[in-house]
Design an enzyme around this catalytic site. Sequence first.
Site, PDB file in Angstrom:
ATOM      1  N   ASP A 127      77.585 112.172 -32.737  1.00  8.95           N
ATOM      2  CA  ASP A 127      77.369 111.554 -33.859  1.00  8.95           C
ATOM      3  C   ASP A 127      78.354 110.476 -34.426  1.00  8.95           C
ATOM      4  OD1 ASP A 127      75.651 113.417 -34.628  1.00  8.95           O
ATOM      5  OD2 ASP A 127      76.881 114.693 -35.615  1.00  8.95           O
ATOM      6  N   HIS A 272      66.822 117.284 -30.220  1.00 13.52           N
ATOM      7  CA  HIS A 272      67.922 117.618 -29.222  1.00 13.52           C
ATOM      8  C   HIS A 272      67.728 116.683 -28.001  1.00 13.52           C
ATOM      9  CE1 HIS A 272      68.563 120.907 -31.980  1.00 13.52           C
ATOM     10  NE2 HIS A 272      69.868 120.916 -31.622  1.00 13.52           N
TER      11      HIS A 272
HETATM   12  O1  F6P Z   1      77.088 117.624 -34.370  1.00 12.10           O
HETATM   13  C1  F6P Z   1      76.258 117.107 -33.385  1.00 12.10           C
HETATM   14  C2  F6P Z   1      74.654 117.392 -33.856  1.00 12.10           C
HETATM   15  O2  F6P Z   1      73.812 116.929 -32.706  1.00 12.10           O
HETATM   16  C3  F6P Z   1      74.255 116.796 -35.071  1.00 12.10           C
HETATM   17  O3  F6P Z   1      73.879 115.468 -35.032  1.00 12.10           O
HETATM   18  C4  F6P Z   1      73.288 117.881 -35.497  1.00 12.10           C
HETATM   19  O4  F6P Z   1      72.980 117.760 -37.058  1.00 12.10           O
HETATM   20  C5  F6P Z   1      73.776 119.168 -34.998  1.00 12.10           C
HETATM   21  O5  F6P Z   1      74.782 118.745 -33.895  1.00 12.10           O
HETATM   22  C6  F6P Z   1      72.540 120.148 -34.579  1.00 12.10           C
HETATM   23  O6  F6P Z   1      73.087 121.184 -34.128  1.00 12.10           O
HETATM   24  P1  F6P Z   1      72.414 122.436 -33.551  1.00 12.10           P
HETATM   25  O7  F6P Z   1      72.296 121.969 -32.002  1.00 12.10           O
HETATM   26  O8  F6P Z   1      73.121 123.711 -34.058  1.00 12.10           O
HETATM   27  O9  F6P Z   1      71.049 122.365 -34.049  1.00 12.10           O
END
Ligand code: F6P
Length: 342
Positions: A127, A272
């Site tokens: 981010d 992801h």
């Molecule tokens: O903080 C990094 C991040 O990839 C954010 O951009 C996103 O909102 C979050 O993690 C997603 O988290 P998780 O992997 O727990 O779904």
Amino acid sequence: MRIGVLTGGGDCPGLNAVIRSVVRTATTQYDSTVLGFRDGWRGLLEDRTTPLDVAAVDGLLTRGGTTLGSARVAPEKLHAGIAQMKGVLAAHGVDVLIPIGGEGTLTAAHLLSEAGVPVVGIPKTIDNDIDCTDLTFGFDTAVSIATEMIDRLHTTAESHQRVLLVEVMGRHAGWIALHAGLAAGAHVTLVPEEPFDVDEVARLVTARFERGDSHVIGVVAEGATPLPGSMPLRDGGVDEYGHRRFTGVAQQLGEELERRTGKEVRTTVLGHVQRGGTPTSFDRVLATRFGLHATVAAHEGGHGQMVALRGTEIELVPLARAVARLKTVTPRRLAETGAFVG
Ligand code: F6P
């Protein structure tokens, strides 16, 4: 000296490169040993460890993810577990802890540091929202992936004269959207820092098709929100970490745009995929330099601090300053997109 290392929060490309760098610097330059804690703070709370030597980090430079595993831990559990974590560190003879993570992990690192544990933090996150450092590793990789995906969407959007919305990550900060949008020539970019006006987006879409343009590409950060009253956005409540649960802003905006403009809209959520796979060369170098400088700081007493990229140099900044606020997209940076909107 014995160094402890852990990776916390969401993973990101470059974590393994940092671990490798810490281990190689500690063992070859200082004759120190390194102990890894599994799954972030959880492994420290539960005393789950793995020894790390040069052989253990062989081949990690290019590998995505984190060989130590990662996890999010609710802040209350961390607050309640400080004495326990101190006990585990003491039992293993750890002299300095190097936590690698984003806002949550570095805030916990600051907490431990205040409680008397020698800590040197390393900022990571796709981010790019950690303050006091120009960049975090993982960001360049995420932007590269998002850019490549958007490049691909241009051609199919053109063929069908469609509006294609791409949702990228970015909970509080729109850095990925801003950079990928600029790099891939998006016609509209929506970020969490500035609520969007649906009327304005619909006008832009209509205007582009009226003047004969073949398609529209919009990049939407997952944390973007509409101006109050301009369109409904489903409420997903909050998760156990107090984070707002997203409900798919790009998809909902797409439905609204179809209704208002009569144009076909398709939505792609990158999710992801932006965090997976091998880091770019830029992130490998930044991660390696962060690991090296954090290990030097650990040996030279730079505790309670975080390594940071300032210009082209790696510097140390107090953790207290780094976690005081998030680094979000400034109005000035947003204004730079002006000439490329529409
Ligand atoms: O903080 C990094 C991040 O990839 C954010 O951009 C996103 O909102 C979050 O993690 C997603 O988290 P998780 O992997 O727990 O779904």
